[in-house]
Scaffold this motif. Structure first.
Motif, PDB file in Angstrom:
ATOM      1  N   SER A  26     -25.644   7.273  60.429  1.00 52.00           N
ATOM      2  CA  SER A  26     -24.433   6.907  61.320  1.00 52.00           C
ATOM      3  C   SER A  26     -24.714   7.351  63.046  1.00 52.00           C
ATOM      4  N   LEU A  27     -26.374   7.475  62.543  1.00 51.55           N
ATOM      5  CA  LEU A  27     -27.112   7.973  64.066  1.00 51.55           C
ATOM      6  C   LEU A  27     -27.929   6.606  64.662  1.00 51.55           C
ATOM      7  N   ARG A  28     -28.199   5.460  63.697  1.00 56.39           N
ATOM      8  CA  ARG A  28     -29.020   4.058  63.477  1.00 56.39           C
ATOM      9  C   ARG A  28     -28.813   3.484  65.072  1.00 56.39           C
ATOM     10  N   ASN A  29     -27.683   3.206  65.351  1.00 54.13           N
ATOM     11  CA  ASN A  29     -27.538   2.781  66.979  1.00 54.13           C
ATOM     12  C   ASN A  29     -27.274   3.516  68.104  1.00 54.13           C
ATOM     13  N   THR A  30     -27.927   5.131  67.376  1.00 57.16           N
ATOM     14  CA  THR A  30     -27.708   6.303  68.558  1.00 57.16           C
ATOM     15  C   THR A  30     -29.477   6.315  69.160  1.00 57.16           C
ATOM     16  N   ILE A  31     -29.765   6.198  67.704  1.00 60.47           N
ATOM     17  CA  ILE A  31     -31.556   6.991  67.652  1.00 60.47           C
ATOM     18  C   ILE A  31     -32.602   5.649  66.941  1.00 60.47           C
ATOM     19  N   GLU A  32     -33.662   5.673  67.534  1.00 63.16           N
ATOM     20  CA  GLU A  32     -33.958   4.129  67.003  1.00 63.16           C
ATOM     21  C   GLU A  32     -35.436   5.012  66.166  1.00 63.16           C
ATOM     22  N   ASP A  33     -36.088   6.087  66.037  1.00 64.55           N
ATOM     23  CA  ASP A  33     -36.999   6.700  65.405  1.00 64.55           C
ATOM     24  C   ASP A  33     -36.852   7.972  64.561  1.00 64.55           C
ATOM     25  N   ILE A  34     -36.101   7.658  63.569  1.00 58.89           N
ATOM     26  CA  ILE A  34     -35.352   8.606  63.117  1.00 58.89           C
ATOM     27  C   ILE A  34     -36.409   8.315  61.549  1.00 58.89           C
ATOM     28  N   ASP A  35     -36.959  10.049  61.156  1.00 57.90           N
ATOM     29  CA  ASP A  35     -37.984   9.775  59.952  1.00 57.90           C
ATOM     30  C   ASP A  35     -36.902  11.142  58.570  1.00 57.90           C
ATOM     31  N   VAL A  36     -37.048  10.838  57.379  1.00 53.60           N
ATOM     32  CA  VAL A  36     -35.951  11.701  56.303  1.00 53.60           C
ATOM     33  C   VAL A  36     -37.311  12.598  55.941  1.00 53.60           C
ATOM     34  N   ALA A  37     -36.899  13.191  55.119  1.00 51.73           N
ATOM     35  CA  ALA A  37     -37.722  14.826  54.530  1.00 51.73           C
ATOM     36  C   ALA A  37     -36.605  15.443  53.180  1.00 51.73           C
ATOM     37  N   SER A  38     -37.214  15.396  51.956  1.00 49.79           N
ATOM     38  CA  SER A  38     -36.600  15.509  51.154  1.00 49.79           C
ATOM     39  C   SER A  38     -36.180  17.768  51.148  1.00 49.79           C
ATOM     40  N   ASP A  39     -37.571  17.977  51.209  1.00 50.11           N
ATOM     41  CA  ASP A  39     -37.512  19.637  51.391  1.00 50.11           C
ATOM     42  C   ASP A  39     -38.290  20.215  52.758  1.00 50.11           C
ATOM     43  N   GLY A  40     -38.392  21.577  52.464  1.00 54.11           N
ATOM     44  CA  GLY A  40     -38.614  22.194  53.923  1.00 54.11           C
ATOM     45  C   GLY A  40     -40.396  22.028  54.222  1.00 54.11           C
ATOM     46  N   LEU A  41     -40.544  22.161  52.258  1.00 54.79           N
ATOM     47  CA  LEU A  41     -42.408  21.315  52.781  1.00 54.79           C
ATOM     48  C   LEU A  41     -42.502  20.333  53.704  1.00 54.79           C
ATOM     49  N   GLU A  42     -41.877  19.403  52.777  1.00 52.47           N
ATOM     50  CA  GLU A  42     -42.641  18.229  53.492  1.00 52.47           C
ATOM     51  C   GLU A  42     -41.885  18.363  54.247  1.00 52.47           C
ATOM     52  N   ALA A  43     -40.812  19.027  55.389  1.00 49.34           N
ATOM     53  CA  ALA A  43     -39.909  18.619  56.427  1.00 49.34           C
ATOM     54  C   ALA A  43     -41.576  20.108  58.033  1.00 49.34           C
ATOM     55  N   PHE A  44     -42.150  20.384  57.125  1.00 48.76           N
ATOM     56  CA  PHE A  44     -43.405  20.966  57.873  1.00 48.76           C
ATOM     57  C   PHE A  44     -44.293  20.458  58.158  1.00 48.76           C
ATOM     58  N   LYS A  45     -44.690  19.545  56.698  1.00 51.86           N
ATOM     59  CA  LYS A  45     -45.922  18.918  57.243  1.00 51.86           C
ATOM     60  C   LYS A  45     -46.139  17.470  58.017  1.00 51.86           C
ATOM     61  N   LYS A  46     -44.184  16.988  58.013  1.00 53.59           N
ATOM     62  CA  LYS A  46     -43.995  15.557  58.566  1.00 53.59           C
ATOM     63  C   LYS A  46     -44.392  16.342  59.793  1.00 53.59           C
ATOM     64  N   TYR A  47     -43.821  18.137  60.771  1.00 53.71           N
ATOM     65  CA  TYR A  47     -43.070  17.840  61.824  1.00 53.71           C
ATOM     66  C   TYR A  47     -44.854  18.119  62.248  1.00 53.71           C
ATOM     67  N   CYS A  48     -45.582  18.712  61.866  1.00 46.51           N
ATOM     68  CA  CYS A  48     -46.777  19.169  62.033  1.00 46.51           C
ATOM     69  C   CYS A  48     -47.942  17.461  62.429  1.00 46.51           C
ATOM     70  N   ALA A  49     -47.439  16.947  61.855  1.00 45.99           N
ATOM     71  CA  ALA A  49     -48.409  15.448  62.213  1.00 45.99           C
ATOM     72  C   ALA A  49     -47.776  14.744  63.135  1.00 45.99           C
ATOM     73  N   LYS A  50     -46.533  15.483  63.762  1.00 47.48           N
ATOM     74  CA  LYS A  50     -45.238  14.456  64.474  1.00 47.48           C
ATOM     75  C   LYS A  50     -44.261  15.410  65.480  1.00 47.48           C
ATOM     76  N   GLN A  51     -44.923  16.080  66.040  1.00 47.48           N
ATOM     77  CA  GLN A  51     -43.919  16.913  66.651  1.00 47.48           C
ATOM     78  C   GLN A  51     -41.683  16.020  67.041  1.00 47.48           C
ATOM     79  N   TYR A  52     -41.191  16.614  66.675  1.00 44.92           N
ATOM     80  CA  TYR A  52     -39.799  15.474  66.199  1.00 44.92           C
ATOM     81  C   TYR A  52     -39.601  16.910  67.600  1.00 44.92           C
ATOM     82  N   ASP A  53     -38.410  15.462  67.860  1.00 44.75           N
ATOM     83  CA  ASP A  53     -37.373  16.179  69.342  1.00 44.75           C
ATOM     84  C   ASP A  53     -36.959  16.827  69.409  1.00 44.75           C
ATOM     85  N   VAL A  54     -35.626  16.472  67.474  1.00 49.31           N
ATOM     86  CA  VAL A  54     -34.832  16.912  66.699  1.00 49.31           C
ATOM     87  C   VAL A  54     -34.964  17.212  64.892  1.00 49.31           C
TER      88      VAL A  54
END
Length: 129
Positions: A26-54
């Motif tokens: 849905s967002l591929r034409n609006t936002i270019e930098d999209i990553d995914v995570a499958s659970d909250g722990l993975e999300a936290f680890k990804k956030y610590c490595a790269k602070q996401y805007d949203v």
């Protein structure tokens, strides 16, 4: 957001790969930098490595739910002195007052009801930019 949406970074967190794909597509034409995570722990680890805007965060997931992940992200932002905090938006299947309160209490900025709707997401981004 006042900034160019293509330049923001987005993390989509959901234990359903189908939901991840729906949001990303849905967002591929609006936002270019999209990553995914499958659970909250993975999300936290990804956030610590790269602070996401949203971050679009499912509430109920295995390993670590979205509420705990949001609390950990907010604590990390506080400890690291991060001024530009991520906008965290719950993507939930429940529209109860209790669910909305759980989202806000954990530190999320807003919530969207499943299924994902681009116009509602963009409205929330405008509100928190």
């Amino acid at each position: 957001m006042e900034t160019d949406l293509k330049k923001i970074s987005l993390l989509v967190v959901d234990d359903s790969s189908i939901n991840q794909r729906v949001v990303a597509m849905s967002l591929r034409n609006t936002i270019e930098d999209i990553d995914v995570a499958s659970d909250g722990l993975e999300a936290f680890k990804k956030y610590c490595a790269k602070q996401y805007d949203v971050i679009i965060m499912d509430g109920r997931m295995p390993v670590m739910d979205g509420y705990e992940s949001t609390r950990k992200i907010r604590q990390f932002e506080l400890e690291k002195g991060i001024d530009k905090k991520s906008t965290i938006i719950a993507l939930t299947g429940s529209d109860t007052d209790e669910e909305s309160q759980n989202c806000l209490n954990s530190g999320m900025n807003a919530s969207l009801l499943k299924p994902f709707r681009l116009t509602q997401f963009l409205d929330i981004l405008k509100e928190f930019s």
